[in-house]
Write an enzyme that holds these catalytic residues in place. Structure first.
Site, PDB file in Angstrom:
ATOM      1  N   GLU A 237       9.728  16.270  15.621  1.00 26.20           N
ATOM      2  CA  GLU A 237      10.020  16.195  14.194  1.00 26.20           C
ATOM      3  C   GLU A 237       9.128  17.167  13.417  1.00 26.20           C
ATOM      4  OE1 GLU A 237       8.855  12.730  11.841  1.00 26.20           O
ATOM      5  OE2 GLU A 237      10.919  12.653  11.136  1.00 26.20           O
TER       6      GLU A 237
ATOM      7  N   LYS B 105       0.834  -1.191   0.000  1.00 28.58           N
ATOM      8  CA  LYS B 105       0.000   0.000   0.000  1.00 28.58           C
ATOM      9  C   LYS B 105       0.876   1.251   0.000  1.00 28.58           C
ATOM     10  CE  LYS B 105      -2.259   3.201   2.794  1.00 28.58           C
ATOM     11  NZ  LYS B 105      -1.959   4.144   1.786  1.00 28.58           N
TER      12      LYS B 105
ATOM     13  N   GLN C 188       1.370  19.814   4.441  1.00 30.05           N
ATOM     14  CA  GLN C 188       2.721  19.829   5.011  1.00 30.05           C
ATOM     15  C   GLN C 188       3.247  21.256   5.090  1.00 30.05           C
ATOM     16  OE1 GLN C 188       4.509  16.947   6.159  1.00 30.05           O
ATOM     17  NE2 GLN C 188       5.795  18.553   7.024  1.00 30.05           N
TER      18      GLN C 188
ATOM     19  N   GLY D  38       2.524   4.737  13.485  1.00 28.65           N
ATOM     20  CA  GLY D  38       3.294   3.564  13.900  1.00 28.65           C
ATOM     21  C   GLY D  38       2.831   3.039  15.256  1.00 28.65           C
TER      22      GLY D  38
ATOM     23  N   SER E 270       4.830   8.001  10.128  1.00 29.46           N
ATOM     24  CA  SER E 270       4.915   8.870  11.306  1.00 29.46           C
ATOM     25  C   SER E 270       4.826   8.063  12.600  1.00 29.46           C
ATOM     26  CB  SER E 270       3.787   9.891  11.255  1.00 29.46           C
ATOM     27  OG  SER E 270       2.554   9.223  11.270  1.00 29.46           O
TER      28      SER E 270
ATOM     29  N   CYS F 125      13.492  11.231   6.980  1.00 34.93           N
ATOM     30  CA  CYS F 125      13.538  10.842   8.394  1.00 34.93           C
ATOM     31  C   CYS F 125      14.961  10.952   8.922  1.00 34.93           C
ATOM     32  CB  CYS F 125      12.992   9.448   8.574  1.00 34.93           C
ATOM     33  SG  CYS F 125      13.733   8.281   7.456  1.00 34.93           S
TER      34      CYS F 125
ATOM     35  N   GLU G 145       9.419   1.825  11.074  1.00 29.09           N
ATOM     36  CA  GLU G 145      10.442   2.878  10.940  1.00 29.09           C
ATOM     37  C   GLU G 145       9.700   4.198  10.993  1.00 29.09           C
ATOM     38  OE1 GLU G 145      13.513   2.649  11.179  1.00 29.09           O
ATOM     39  OE2 GLU G 145      13.771   0.503  10.898  1.00 29.09           O
TER      40      GLU G 145
END
Ligand code: NAD
Length: 483
Positions: free
Chosen positions: A385, A178, A334, A236, A232, A287, A253
């Site tokens: 982040e 996906k 964003q 996660g 993100s 990242c 990750e």
């Protein structure tokens, strides 16, 4: 079809057939929002279920296929990706917004990863050991983990899917992939190549659509034995709760807040170069971006002045313009988050050094100049982040202080240091609480044949890439035997 043009009806790939979706969606070019890059089919839960069922049915046959067969498939995919890197790179630059050279390099990386795992398919290893009991033989073999769900982010739409799909197939698993909603054309183009590689129907499936519906269906399904996710922290963590409850294997990750330490003895040209590349290339949407620049006090002011000078000269523009060094932000949402972070930084008292302005270019796109703040360790801008071209500088009294600041974070993906001191470089490599360290190199930029991943809040589960990928995509079986 030419990728310079609109992909005609990017569809789902389920059980060896191209299928329309339940609804359709579009992706836009962030360098020129008037341009639709793709129209694509969006699946729902039921259609995702069909893909999962197809993968489950295809598994027994594929999991017993020969290593040579798997190697041939992966080699075929890698060869085609490499041969078409310019065309696919153009598609990637148009859909995600990274500069054309960055995009072509990413596509080439995806091809190399498939080639690497073509070789690994032939090198599935086990162990044979002496038993503690007389007359008994013991060995450890590796078997496929099963049906694997792969959920990818938008920022590396060729390389990240490649480093998940290639090992999954190499070790004999079946796959449901996906892609992220912002980059369906890239996901579809990769799937289209895989669909012609000689895989039996159902071994590889593509389902496009929302994370909440398609992604969640993969996470929830008891038929999906393992889930590999990059994205993100919030997503996660949600995935971890569900997969842990149903005891699926999971690999996450997630984010980073990666430090780059600059010591007073560093080569300043090299340090500024590492900082600019690490913090702002790929528009900071990595990242592994260096979002915390920790600078020893003796060179702090001089470093900030030089960095600011370099930032002012950085060319921000259309991803396809030859002289562009930093492309647009990926989308409006964003961009709004990035702008909100500038406000947060100012409100907290961080000192604004440069950038963050909205820029106008010849085409309507999401352009902003790279931003830099002088921050305190407790500022949110230095702790959370951002995932955009916004970095901060923290002042350190000495190396020990710099190391303490570097480790003072909930994240632990990667960390870098610029120094000419072998002693301090070695100490840093051992004491940085991360999965990857870089000395006199940008924190972003990794090889594909060695492990990728982090510690603390950045990652969960076995490492990705290189031979270490076998840890996630296989399961160990211990065999005891007596004549
Ligand atoms: P995201 O978490 O919003 O989405 C990632 C993927 O998860 C997408 O495909 C999305 O559709 C899917 N998803 C969303 N909700 C879901 C749900 N409930 N169940 C299942 N799937 C769901 O992240 P993003 O915005 O695409 O990517 C940016 C983030 O990714 C950043 O935070 C960045 O740090 C991280 N990232 C990490 C790495 C790494 O290797 N550590 C690499 C690249 C990006």
């Amino acid at each position: 079809m030419k990728f310079g043009e609109l992909p005609q009806n990017a569809r789902q790939y389920i059980n060896g057939r191209w299928e329309t979706g339940v609804t359709t969606g579009i992706s836009q070019n962030p360098s020129d929002t008037r341009e639709v890059v793709a129209e694509y089919a969006r699946a729902d839960r039921n259609q995702t279920e069909l893909a999962i069922r197809a993968a489950a049915e295809a598994l027994p046959h594929w999991s017993h296929s020969t290593p040579q067969r798997r190697a041939d498939v992966l080699d075929h995919i890698g060869t085609e990706i490499l041969a078409r890197k310019a065309e696919l790179g153009l598609l990637l630059a148009r859909e995600e917004g990274k500069t054309l050279p960055e995009a072509i390099a990413e596509v080439a990386r995806a091809g190399q990863i498939f080639k690497f795992f073509a070789g690994e398919a032939l090198r599935v290893q086990g162990e044979s050991m002496a038993s503690v009991r007389p007359g008994v033989q013991v060995d450890v073999t590796r078997e496929p983990v099963g049906v694997v769900g792969i959920i990818a982010p938008w920022n590396f739409p060729f390389a990240i899917p490649a480093w998940k799909i290639a090992p999954a197939l190499a070790y004999g698993n079946s796959v449901i992939f996906k892609p992220a909603e912002l980059v369906p054309a890239c996901g579809w183009a990769l799937a289209e190549i895989i669909s012609r590689s000689g895989l039996p129907a159902g071994v590889f499936n593509l389902v496009m659509g929302s994370g909440r519906e398609v992604g969640q269906a993969l996470v929830d399904s008891p038929r999906v034995h393992a889930l590999s996710f990059t994205g993100s922290v919030a997503t996660g963590e949600r995935i971890l709760q569900t997969t842990a409850a149903r005891r699926a294997k999971v690999q996450l990750e997630m984010g980073g807040k990666n430090p780059l330490i600059v010591l007073a003895d560093a080569d300043m040209d090299q340090a500024v170069d590492c900082a600019v590349q690490g913090a702002y290339f790929s528009t900071g949407q990595r990242c592994t971006a260096s979002s915390r620049l920790i600078v020893e006090t003796g060179v702090h002011d001089a470093f900030v002045a030089r960095l600011r000078q370099r930032m002012a000269a950085l060319k921000v523009g259309h991803a396809l313009d030859r002289d562009t060094e930093m492309g647009p932000v990926v989308d409006r949402s964003q961009m709004e988050q990035n702008q909100a972070w500038l406000e947060i930084a100012r409100a907290e008292g961080a000192e604004h050094i440069w950038g963050g302005d909205l820029l106008e270019r010849a085409t309507p796109g999401h352009y902003m100049s790279p931003a830099l703040f002088l921050a305190k360790p407790e500022h949110r801008v230095a702790r959370e982040e951002i995932f955009g071209p916004v970095a901060c500088v923290l002042r350190a009294d000495n190396y020990e202080h710099a190391l303490a600041l570097a480790n003072d974070t909930p994240f632990g993906l990667c960390a870098g240091i610029c120094t000419t001191s072998l002693k301090q470089a070695m100490h840093f490599k051992r004491h940085a609480e991360v999965g990857m360290t870089m000395v006199n190199l940008p924190t972003a930029g990794v090889d594909y044949h060695v492990p990728f991943g982090g510690r603390k809040g950045s990652s969960y589960g076995p490492r990705e890439q290189g031979r270490y990928a076998a840890e996630f995509y296989t399961t160990a079986k211990t065999g005891y035997m007596r004549a």
